[in-house]
Enzyme design. Structure first.
Site, mmCIF file in Angstrom:
data_model
loop_
_atom_site.group_PDB
_atom_site.id
_atom_site.type_symbol
_atom_site.label_atom_id
_atom_site.label_comp_id
_atom_site.label_asym_id
_atom_site.label_seq_id
_atom_site.Cartn_x
_atom_site.Cartn_y
_atom_site.Cartn_z
ATOM 1 N N ARG A 106 -10.231 18.144 8.998
ATOM 2 C CA ARG A 106 -9.183 18.302 9.999
ATOM 3 C C ARG A 106 -9.245 19.695 10.632
ATOM 4 O O ARG A 106 -9.797 20.632 10.060
ATOM 5 C CB ARG A 106 -7.794 18.127 9.359
ATOM 6 C CG ARG A 106 -7.580 16.783 8.684
ATOM 7 C CD ARG A 106 -6.226 16.743 7.980
ATOM 8 N NE ARG A 106 -6.015 15.510 7.243
ATOM 9 C CZ ARG A 106 -5.515 14.399 7.753
ATOM 10 N NH1 ARG A 106 -5.160 14.382 9.017
ATOM 11 N NH2 ARG A 106 -5.371 13.321 7.017
ATOM 12 N N LYS B 45 -13.281 2.590 0.682
ATOM 13 C CA LYS B 45 -13.011 2.493 2.115
ATOM 14 C C LYS B 45 -14.290 2.845 2.879
ATOM 15 O O LYS B 45 -14.778 3.969 2.795
ATOM 16 C CB LYS B 45 -11.864 3.435 2.496
ATOM 17 C CG LYS B 45 -10.542 3.054 1.844
ATOM 18 C CD LYS B 45 -9.471 4.094 2.056
ATOM 19 C CE LYS B 45 -9.065 4.226 3.507
ATOM 20 N NZ LYS B 45 -7.959 5.219 3.664
ATOM 21 N N ARG C 116 0.842 -1.207 0.000
ATOM 22 C CA ARG C 116 0.000 0.000 0.000
ATOM 23 C C ARG C 116 0.869 1.246 0.000
ATOM 24 O O ARG C 116 1.744 1.415 0.849
ATOM 25 C CB ARG C 116 -0.902 -0.007 1.229
ATOM 26 C CG ARG C 116 -1.682 1.280 1.478
ATOM 27 C CD ARG C 116 -2.589 1.105 2.691
ATOM 28 N NE ARG C 116 -3.273 2.327 3.085
ATOM 29 C CZ ARG C 116 -3.004 3.043 4.180
ATOM 30 N NH1 ARG C 116 -2.039 2.629 5.006
ATOM 31 N NH2 ARG C 116 -3.688 4.135 4.470
ATOM 32 N N THR D 108 -6.800 -1.333 9.987
ATOM 33 C CA THR D 108 -6.648 -0.391 11.096
ATOM 34 C C THR D 108 -6.379 -1.062 12.448
ATOM 35 O O THR D 108 -7.205 -1.817 12.948
ATOM 36 C CB THR D 108 -7.859 0.557 11.255
ATOM 37 O OG1 THR D 108 -8.244 1.068 9.972
ATOM 38 C CG2 THR D 108 -7.496 1.719 12.163
#
Length: 477
Positions: free
Chosen positions: A74, A219, A33, A280
């Protein structure tokens, strides 16, 4: 014993050298990845080149997955290195950067924030490590009470418990990274934060404009994506595969709900004949520790029992101290889980009608492999890898050898559970194709006299999805 569950390893400073790539392959990595959230375009070019060169040298068919950063919401840059937020204190999140110059006021780049939250909402910073309760909204400012404090640094993620914060499907950076992925001829492209199937349209349009053939992995990390079965199933159907991205998903829906949702996503993806990656914090402690916790081993094993195609390592291999040890530990956990009887047999679609000849042959092959004596392997002669993918949806203890003359097909099959990709061209006479396929496996030492192999193929060479033949051969020794 051949491990069926695949391992995805993230490349970073701890794992980017040719020597380390080779060692990771030896330990069992199947997919590498490239995380576009970090690093430069030239850095990713160098990494992809190294991976391809090492794989070619070792004659291993491994895939490369590029992971788009996506529209992650963010906070902005703090006025100092970090802020210490204390339980019970007050803090303001503002979309007016000029106000964010004190310890009690933090800027947020998400301009829609004041209109997206209300008093009583829970906001989560830094993957949920810091929790805020909205006390009120005033103009550009969202006033909050600190429920769970901690140390906050610049550019950390912001989520709302239950979802509801969403930005455009792809950013300008994502567009540039899609172009990079096409340039590097990556096998898979992971799309971050899609809320629904329509969020994939800009990515598909960009790939189509570039005449690129890259499989899209969605995802699953938004609460909206799992809010209903219809939304989830539509997103899976619009994708070439999915990733259970448990970081942001756990933050948005709550960790207590995550395990059930993980199982549902894996189940629905397999029913749709789509590969699925579980990701994760699978072996997070091994960023520093040379051995995993028992809980981490159980977590990996649980995903294997759920039927995931692959389990993924992030910081463990990108920046961790023990990249090869963590891959070896994950491989051991997968193999241990694969000894369980329920991973070796399948009742998948046993009560459903089959839609295509290709699917009929694929499912029949694995059913025969599971119920006929002395079968040691299934061999799939494939152009596109589709038949191998469908075969891999059924549980079995036997390997599926996906044989193709196309390098890209072999690299994609590296993600599919139970499939061993082999790059080979068997076109030296129709009568010899099946024999040569069997002998290719026999040459590896996997067959003994009297062993059977099941072979699937299509009459029309050069066209994917046309499998219409199943043969059972006995190896003479």
């Amino acid at each position: 014993m051949v491990r069926r569950t695949k391992i995805v390893a993230t490349i970073g400073p701890a794992s980017g050298s040719a020597e380390m790539i080779a060692r990771l392959l030896d330990k069992g990595v199947n997919v590498f990845r490239l995380n576009f959230s970090h690093g430069s375009a030239d850095g990713h070019r160098e990494q992809a080149s190294i991976i391809r060169a090492v794989c070619a040298d070792k004659k291993i068919n491994a895939a490369i997955l590029g992971d788009l950063q996506g529209p992650k919401i963010r906070i902005g840059d703090l006025h100092k290195e970090s802020l210490t937020l204390l339980d019970g204190g007050d803090i303001t999140l503002t979309i007016d950067d000029s106000k964010a110059k004190t310890d009690n006021c933090v800027s947020v780049g998400y301009k829609a924030l004041p209109g997206s939250v209300a008093a009583g909402d829970t906001l989560l910073l830094d993957d949920g490590l810091i929790q805020l309760t909205v006390s009120g909204v005033e103009g550009d400012d969202v006033h909050c009470k600190i429920k769970v404090g901690g140390e906050l640094k610049s550019r950390k993620g912001l989520n709302r418990l239950g979802g509801g914060l969403s930005a455009p499907a792809i950013t300008e950076k994502d567009v540039a990274d899609i172009e990079l992925a096409v340039e590097l001829k990556l096998d898979f492209l992971a799309v971050s934060f899609p809320s629904c199937a329509d969020d994939l349209i800009p990515v598909k349009d960009k790939l189509a404009a570039l005449n690129a053939n890259i499989n899209i992995i969605s995802k699953i990390e938004r609460a909206e994506a799992v809010a209903s079965d219809d939304t989830l199933n539509a997103l899976i159907a619009a994708s070439d595969g999915v990733m259970v991205a448990r970081g942001d998903l756990g933050v948005e829906i709550g960790d207590a709900q995550l395990i059930g949702v993980q199982k549902k996503i894996i189940r629905q993806a397999r029913r749709a004949n789509k590969p699925v990656i579980t990701a994760t914090q699978m072996m997070e402690s091994m960023i520093h520790s040379p051995v995993p916790t028992r809980a981490e081993v159980f977590d990996v094993a649980n995903a294997v029992l759920d039927g995931t195609d692959a389990v993924m390592l992030s910081a463990e291999t990108a920046t961790g101290k023990h990249p090869t040890k963590v891959v070896a530990a994950m491989a051991d956990a997968c193999l241990g889980a694969e000894q369980h009887p329920e991973t070796r047999t399948s009742r998948y679609r046993i009560d459903k009608m089959i839609e295509t000849t290709n699917e009929s042959i694929a499912l029949s092959a694995i059913y025969a492999a599971n119920h006929l004596e002395n079968v040691r392997a299934s061999i799939c002669l494939t152009e596109s890898g589709e038949t191998a993918l469908i075969m891999s949806r059924l549980s079995s203890s036997l390997p599926i050898y996906g044989m193709s003359r196309h390098q890209q097909t072999c690299q994609r099959m590296a993600l599919y559970r139970g499939v061993v990709p082999i790059l080979v061209d068997l076109n030296d006479g129709e009568d010899n194709v099946y024999h040569n396929a069997m002998m290719t496996i026999a040459d590896t030492g996997a067959l003994q006299a009297g062993d059977r192999v099941i072979i699937t193929c299509g009459d029309i060479r050069g066209s994917g999805g046309m499998t219409n033949t199943l043969k059972i051969l006995e190896y003479p020794g």
